[in-house]
Motif scaffolding. Structure first.
Motif, PDB file in Angstrom:
ATOM      1  N   ASP A   5     -12.788 -66.560  25.618  1.00 57.31           N
ATOM      2  CA  ASP A   5     -14.108 -66.728  26.219  1.00 57.31           C
ATOM      3  C   ASP A   5     -14.618 -68.156  26.038  1.00 57.31           C
ATOM      4  OD1 ASP A   5     -16.458 -65.659  27.545  1.00 57.31           O
ATOM      5  OD2 ASP A   5     -17.465 -65.926  25.599  1.00 57.31           O
ATOM      6  N   GLN A   6     -14.403 -68.744  24.869  1.00 62.50           N
ATOM      7  CA  GLN A   6     -14.832 -70.125  24.620  1.00 62.50           C
ATOM      8  C   GLN A   6     -14.076 -71.100  25.532  1.00 62.50           C
ATOM      9  OE1 GLN A   6     -14.119 -70.496  20.416  1.00 62.50           O
ATOM     10  NE2 GLN A   6     -16.119 -69.623  19.860  1.00 62.50           N
ATOM     11  N   THR A   7     -12.780 -70.870  25.710  1.00 60.17           N
ATOM     12  CA  THR A   7     -11.989 -71.733  26.596  1.00 60.17           C
ATOM     13  C   THR A   7     -12.503 -71.633  28.029  1.00 60.17           C
ATOM     14  OG1 THR A   7     -10.046 -71.373  25.210  1.00 60.17           O
ATOM     15  CG2 THR A   7      -9.648 -72.225  27.419  1.00 60.17           C
ATOM     16  N   LEU A   8     -12.787 -70.415  28.456  1.00 62.24           N
ATOM     17  CA  LEU A   8     -13.299 -70.212  29.809  1.00 62.24           C
ATOM     18  C   LEU A   8     -14.662 -70.879  29.988  1.00 62.24           C
ATOM     19  CD1 LEU A   8     -12.929 -68.944  32.585  1.00 62.24           C
ATOM     20  CD2 LEU A   8     -13.891 -66.824  31.679  1.00 62.24           C
ATOM     21  N   GLN A   9     -15.539 -70.750  29.014  1.00 56.65           N
ATOM     22  CA  GLN A   9     -16.860 -71.381  29.097  1.00 56.65           C
ATOM     23  C   GLN A   9     -16.746 -72.899  29.144  1.00 56.65           C
ATOM     24  OE1 GLN A   9     -19.655 -69.839  29.791  1.00 56.65           O
ATOM     25  NE2 GLN A   9     -18.441 -67.961  29.791  1.00 56.65           N
ATOM     26  N   THR A  10     -15.830 -73.464  28.373  1.00 57.33           N
ATOM     27  CA  THR A  10     -15.604 -74.913  28.384  1.00 57.33           C
ATOM     28  C   THR A  10     -15.160 -75.366  29.773  1.00 57.33           C
ATOM     29  OG1 THR A  10     -14.974 -74.884  26.058  1.00 57.33           O
ATOM     30  CG2 THR A  10     -14.263 -76.785  27.339  1.00 57.33           C
ATOM     31  N   ILE A  11     -14.263 -74.628  30.380  1.00 65.60           N
ATOM     32  CA  ILE A  11     -13.759 -74.973  31.719  1.00 65.60           C
ATOM     33  C   ILE A  11     -14.870 -74.867  32.751  1.00 65.60           C
ATOM     34  CG2 ILE A  11     -12.187 -74.230  33.559  1.00 65.60           C
ATOM     35  CD1 ILE A  11     -10.268 -73.321  31.265  1.00 65.60           C
ATOM     36  N   LEU A  12     -15.676 -73.803  32.673  1.00 67.25           N
ATOM     37  CA  LEU A  12     -16.728 -73.571  33.666  1.00 67.25           C
ATOM     38  C   LEU A  12     -17.872 -74.577  33.560  1.00 67.25           C
ATOM     39  CD1 LEU A  12     -16.919 -69.669  33.620  1.00 67.25           C
ATOM     40  CD2 LEU A  12     -15.841 -71.142  35.336  1.00 67.25           C
TER      41      LEU A  12
END
Length: 140
Positions: free
Chosen positions: A67-74
């Motif tokens: 989830d943290q990786t996805l939030q960073t990308i978004l």
């Protein structure tokens, strides 16, 4: 001296039609080829033999990192970095499924339907994501 019911015609020449041409030998042989008495049986056997994988269930810690990786990308402006996503696709005919990996840029993150849409139109359900990687760019 008759010994069988067909003795009177056994020596006669084979009749040949004047209207219809004789069937080629290959086509005649096809009449006697085996047929599938149980329609769909071969397909059912192949479907049963087809292997599917089980979905890998992530731990809470792994889900948090994902989830943290996805939030960073978004949160990156513009198209952001090119990503590689691996996710589970459930099989429509039996239990299990398979994993697929796609690479590209995120076009949209739909939080209502909980899916990521890549620029090429690939829809990836967030709940089925196993791994997201940010691809590094190599310049020539």
């Amino acid at each position: 001296m008759s010994t069988g019911p067909y003795d009177d015609i056994i020596g006669l020449p084979h009749p040949v039609s004047r209207k219809h041409p004789q069937m080629p030998r290959e086509d005649r042989a096809a009449q006697f080829a085996p047929f599938a008495a149980l329609t769909g049986y071969d397909a059912a056997v192949k479907e049963t033999a087809r292997l599917t994988g089980e979905k890998i269930h992530l731990s809470e810690e792994e889900k948090t990192v994902l989830d943290q990786t996805l939030q960073t990308i978004l949160q990156q402006p513009g198209p952001g970095a090119k990503i590689s996503v691996t996710w589970f696709i459930p099989d429509t005919k039996k239990s299990g499924g398979s994993y697929r990996t796609a690479a590209g840029f995120i076009k949209k993150a739909d939080t209502f339907e909980r899916c990521i849409i890549l620029q090429d139109g690939t829809r990836i359900p967030m709940d089925d994501i196993l791994e997201i990687r940010i691809q590094t760019h190599v310049t020539d």
